[in-house]
Motif scaffolding. Structure first.
Motif, PDB file in Angstrom:
ATOM      1  N   LEU A 105       0.828  -1.207   0.000  1.00 53.00           N
ATOM      2  CA  LEU A 105       0.000   0.000   0.000  1.00 53.00           C
ATOM      3  C   LEU A 105       0.864   1.258   0.000  1.00 53.00           C
ATOM      4  N   LEU A 106       1.872   1.291   0.870  1.00 54.10           N
ATOM      5  CA  LEU A 106       2.704   2.492   0.998  1.00 54.10           C
ATOM      6  C   LEU A 106       3.569   2.723  -0.233  1.00 54.10           C
ATOM      7  N   PHE A 107       4.136   1.650  -0.788  1.00 55.65           N
ATOM      8  CA  PHE A 107       4.905   1.801  -2.027  1.00 55.65           C
ATOM      9  C   PHE A 107       4.009   2.293  -3.164  1.00 55.65           C
ATOM     10  N   SER A 108       2.739   1.878  -3.162  1.00 54.68           N
ATOM     11  CA  SER A 108       1.792   2.331  -4.174  1.00 54.68           C
ATOM     12  C   SER A 108       1.532   3.829  -4.036  1.00 54.68           C
ATOM     13  N   ILE A 109       1.438   4.299  -2.787  1.00 58.34           N
ATOM     14  CA  ILE A 109       1.248   5.733  -2.536  1.00 58.34           C
ATOM     15  C   ILE A 109       2.456   6.519  -3.027  1.00 58.34           C
ATOM     16  N   VAL A 110       3.650   6.007  -2.739  1.00 62.60           N
ATOM     17  CA  VAL A 110       4.873   6.668  -3.199  1.00 62.60           C
ATOM     18  C   VAL A 110       4.915   6.715  -4.726  1.00 62.60           C
ATOM     19  N   SER A 111       4.514   5.618  -5.361  1.00 64.36           N
ATOM     20  CA  SER A 111       4.471   5.564  -6.822  1.00 64.36           C
ATOM     21  C   SER A 111       3.524   6.631  -7.377  1.00 64.36           C
ATOM     22  N   GLY A 112       2.383   6.800  -6.723  1.00 65.67           N
ATOM     23  CA  GLY A 112       1.432   7.814  -7.161  1.00 65.67           C
ATOM     24  C   GLY A 112       1.967   9.219  -6.995  1.00 65.67           C
ATOM     25  N   TYR A 113       2.704   9.440  -5.921  1.00 69.30           N
ATOM     26  CA  TYR A 113       3.292  10.762  -5.660  1.00 69.30           C
ATOM     27  C   TYR A 113       4.359  11.097  -6.702  1.00 69.30           C
ATOM     28  N   ILE A 114       5.214  10.117  -7.001  1.00 71.01           N
ATOM     29  CA  ILE A 114       6.280  10.337  -7.987  1.00 71.01           C
ATOM     30  C   ILE A 114       5.693  10.474  -9.387  1.00 71.01           C
ATOM     31  N   GLY A 115       4.748   9.611  -9.710  1.00 68.08           N
ATOM     32  CA  GLY A 115       4.116   9.631 -11.019  1.00 68.08           C
ATOM     33  C   GLY A 115       4.987   8.999 -12.093  1.00 68.08           C
ATOM     34  N   VAL A 247      18.263   3.356  12.420  1.00 65.82           N
ATOM     35  CA  VAL A 247      17.109   3.652  11.563  1.00 65.82           C
ATOM     36  C   VAL A 247      16.518   5.015  11.910  1.00 65.82           C
ATOM     37  N   VAL A 248      16.439   5.334  13.213  1.00 70.04           N
ATOM     38  CA  VAL A 248      15.934   6.650  13.622  1.00 70.04           C
ATOM     39  C   VAL A 248      16.838   7.753  13.094  1.00 70.04           C
ATOM     40  N   ASP A 249      18.143   7.557  13.181  1.00 69.06           N
ATOM     41  CA  ASP A 249      19.101   8.546  12.666  1.00 69.06           C
ATOM     42  C   ASP A 249      18.922   8.739  11.162  1.00 69.06           C
ATOM     43  N   PHE A 250      18.818   7.625  10.434  1.00 67.70           N
ATOM     44  CA  PHE A 250      18.631   7.697   8.981  1.00 67.70           C
ATOM     45  C   PHE A 250      17.309   8.380   8.637  1.00 67.70           C
ATOM     46  N   SER A 251      16.256   8.030   9.368  1.00 67.41           N
ATOM     47  CA  SER A 251      14.933   8.598   9.110  1.00 67.41           C
ATOM     48  C   SER A 251      14.940  10.108   9.360  1.00 67.41           C
ATOM     49  N   ALA A 252      15.602  10.531  10.434  1.00 70.54           N
ATOM     50  CA  ALA A 252      15.674  11.959  10.744  1.00 70.54           C
ATOM     51  C   ALA A 252      16.393  12.724   9.637  1.00 70.54           C
ATOM     52  N   LYS A 253      17.466  12.132   9.115  1.00 67.79           N
ATOM     53  CA  LYS A 253      18.205  12.780   8.025  1.00 67.79           C
ATOM     54  C   LYS A 253      17.348  12.873   6.769  1.00 67.79           C
ATOM     55  N   GLN A 254      16.575  11.816   6.483  1.00 67.30           N
ATOM     56  CA  GLN A 254      15.704  11.833   5.312  1.00 67.30           C
ATOM     57  C   GLN A 254      14.585  12.864   5.467  1.00 67.30           C
ATOM     58  N   TRP A 255      14.110  13.035   6.689  1.00 66.91           N
ATOM     59  CA  TRP A 255      13.102  14.060   6.955  1.00 66.91           C
ATOM     60  C   TRP A 255      13.676  15.447   6.650  1.00 66.91           C
ATOM     61  N   ASP A 256      14.879  15.705   7.170  1.00 65.99           N
ATOM     62  CA  ASP A 256      15.526  17.003   6.955  1.00 65.99           C
ATOM     63  C   ASP A 256      15.796  17.245   5.470  1.00 65.99           C
ATOM     64  N   ASN A 270       9.017  10.784   2.141  1.00 65.91           N
ATOM     65  CA  ASN A 270      10.226  10.048   2.536  1.00 65.91           C
ATOM     66  C   ASN A 270       9.930   9.119   3.703  1.00 65.91           C
ATOM     67  N   MET A 271       9.132   9.604   4.665  1.00 72.83           N
ATOM     68  CA  MET A 271       8.775   8.782   5.824  1.00 72.83           C
ATOM     69  C   MET A 271       7.898   7.605   5.407  1.00 72.83           C
ATOM     70  N   ILE A 272       6.987   7.856   4.471  1.00 71.97           N
ATOM     71  CA  ILE A 272       6.120   6.779   3.976  1.00 71.97           C
ATOM     72  C   ILE A 272       6.963   5.718   3.288  1.00 71.97           C
ATOM     73  N   TYR A 273       7.955   6.161   2.499  1.00 73.80           N
ATOM     74  CA  TYR A 273       8.830   5.214   1.805  1.00 73.80           C
ATOM     75  C   TYR A 273       9.644   4.387   2.806  1.00 73.80           C
ATOM     76  N   ILE A 274      10.190   5.042   3.820  1.00 71.77           N
ATOM     77  CA  ILE A 274      10.968   4.326   4.836  1.00 71.77           C
ATOM     78  C   ILE A 274      10.076   3.356   5.600  1.00 71.77           C
ATOM     79  N   THR A 275       8.848   3.770   5.904  1.00 71.02           N
ATOM     80  CA  THR A 275       7.894   2.887   6.590  1.00 71.02           C
ATOM     81  C   THR A 275       7.629   1.634   5.762  1.00 71.02           C
ATOM     82  N   ALA A 276       7.479   1.816   4.454  1.00 75.80           N
ATOM     83  CA  ALA A 276       7.272   0.663   3.562  1.00 75.80           C
ATOM     84  C   ALA A 276       8.476  -0.267   3.592  1.00 75.80           C
ATOM     85  N   LEU A 277       9.677   0.306   3.542  1.00 79.92           N
ATOM     86  CA  LEU A 277      10.900  -0.503   3.602  1.00 79.92           C
ATOM     87  C   LEU A 277      10.965  -1.301   4.902  1.00 79.92           C
TER      88      LEU A 277
END
Length: 345
Positions: A105-115, A247-256, A270-277
């Motif tokens: 589901l989350l990867f599908s949302i990311v796909s829709g966002y990227i287009g 993972v928290v450190d990586f996620s925080a950097k991706q947020w920034d 980015n958070m949705i993509y990481i959540t899917a991973l």
């Protein structure tokens, strides 16, 4: 502070979805569910509905689903152990299945966002082949050399590594269909041939998004499985593993990074993509046939199906206990490595 809360919610969501998979299948198969908890530690809020307590706990990391496990001296038809092997197999495995569905589901949302690039021209580069052939904004490329195209990827697939003339079938904005000869141009600096136009981007195409989400989920599952094999074969060391801190450190950097480059929407994506991973990762790890994991319990159920009778409860419990101890030791090692890497100790 906001990003830390979002990251904690992200972790919690993944685990709660996993536990909900156990919960819903246990309920459907008549197993008594004592409690469904979000978070860990002491309760700070709860309510009871029917026979189940639903609670929130102090530490917003994880959660659990407490099932009636033991038969006791008097057989309990509501206990997990009293259910048929195939029912227990469904209950134990459905946590990981929910993680895979969440990842999809989350990867599908990311796909829709990227287009994706469509076959409709958004803009034309001056003095490039598309411009010279008379193509204009709004033209819809229906076919190349008689082969139908629907997306930019279909169009790009026709390009070869040299200049070549192609027959374009184009539908104009007035619905007129025309034929155009377009000769690609070799761009030395880019090392490729180009037509010289930019396509319109389609962002939300449910069928395409779900397809790409499923493909990405399978790809991540394959990568995680390959990583696990590499770990057991020694190709990858434990030092290269990341735990909660990493993972928290990586996620925080991706947020920034998202906030800096695309604003709040990109940071959230980015958070949705990481959540899917992480969800796909958790699903794979939980299915490993190791004691204390769902995969270990599945292995014992499969052995029971082959033998025609279950293993002794005390022996299975002992194996899971040893596995839990080893898993906790691995967690400590990974946590230590995370702290060393993140804080440069």
């Amino acid at each position: 502070m906001a990003k830390i809360i979002i990251i904690l919610l992200m972790f919690n969501f993944i685990v709660v979805i996993h536990e909900w998979g156990h919960y819903i299948t246990a309920k459907k198969n008549g197993v008594l569910v004592h409690e469904f908890a979000v978070g860990m530690g002491p309760r700070f809020w709860h309510f009871t509905k029917g026979e189940t307590i639903y609670s929130l706990r102090i530490f917003p990391i994880g959660g659990f689903c407490s099932l009636e496990e033991e038969l006791g001296d008097i057989p309990n038809p509501r206990a997990m152990g009293s259910k048929k092997a195939w029912q227990r197999l469904i209950i134990v495995s459905f946590g990981a299945i929910m993680n895979f569905l969440l990842a999809w589901l989350l990867f599908s949302i990311v796909s829709g966002y990227i287009g994706y690039g469509s076959n409709v021209i958004q803009s034309i580069e001056a003095s490039m082949p598309a411009d010279q052939a008379g193509l204009v904004k709004g033209d819809k490329i229906l076919a190349i050399d008689g082969v139908k195209v629907k997306r930019l990827s279909d169009i790009s697939a026709h390009l070869v590594d040299k200049e070549k003339t192609y027959q374009f079938t184009v539908k104009r904005t007035n619905s007129e269909v025309v034929e155009k000869e377009v000769t690609s141009k070799w761009i030395q600096e880019e090392g490729r041939a180009r037509f010289g136009f930019t396509p319109e981007i389609v962002h939300w195409d449910l069928g395409y998004n779900m397809k790409m989400g499923l493909l990405n989920t399978f790809y991540v599952i394959k990568q995680v499985w390959s990583g696990v094999i590499s770990l057991f074969t020694g190709a990858v060391s434990v030092d290269q593993m990341s735990g909660i801190v990493g993972v928290v450190d990586f996620s925080a950097k991706q947020w920034d990074t998202g906030i800096q480059n695309g604003g709040l929407s990109l940071a959230i994506m980015n958070m949705i993509y990481i959540t899917a991973l992480l969800s796909a990762n958790l699903g794979v790890i939980n299915l490993l046939p190791l004691p204390a994991l769902d995969g270990g319990r599945i292995l014992f159920i499969l052995i029971e199906l082959l033998r025609g009778k279950p293993l002794a409860v005390d022996k299975e419990a002992a194996v899971h206990f040893v596995g839990l101890v080893l898993l906790m030791l691995l967690t400590v090692v990974v946590l230590y490595n995370d702290i060393v890497k993140v804080f440069n100790i």
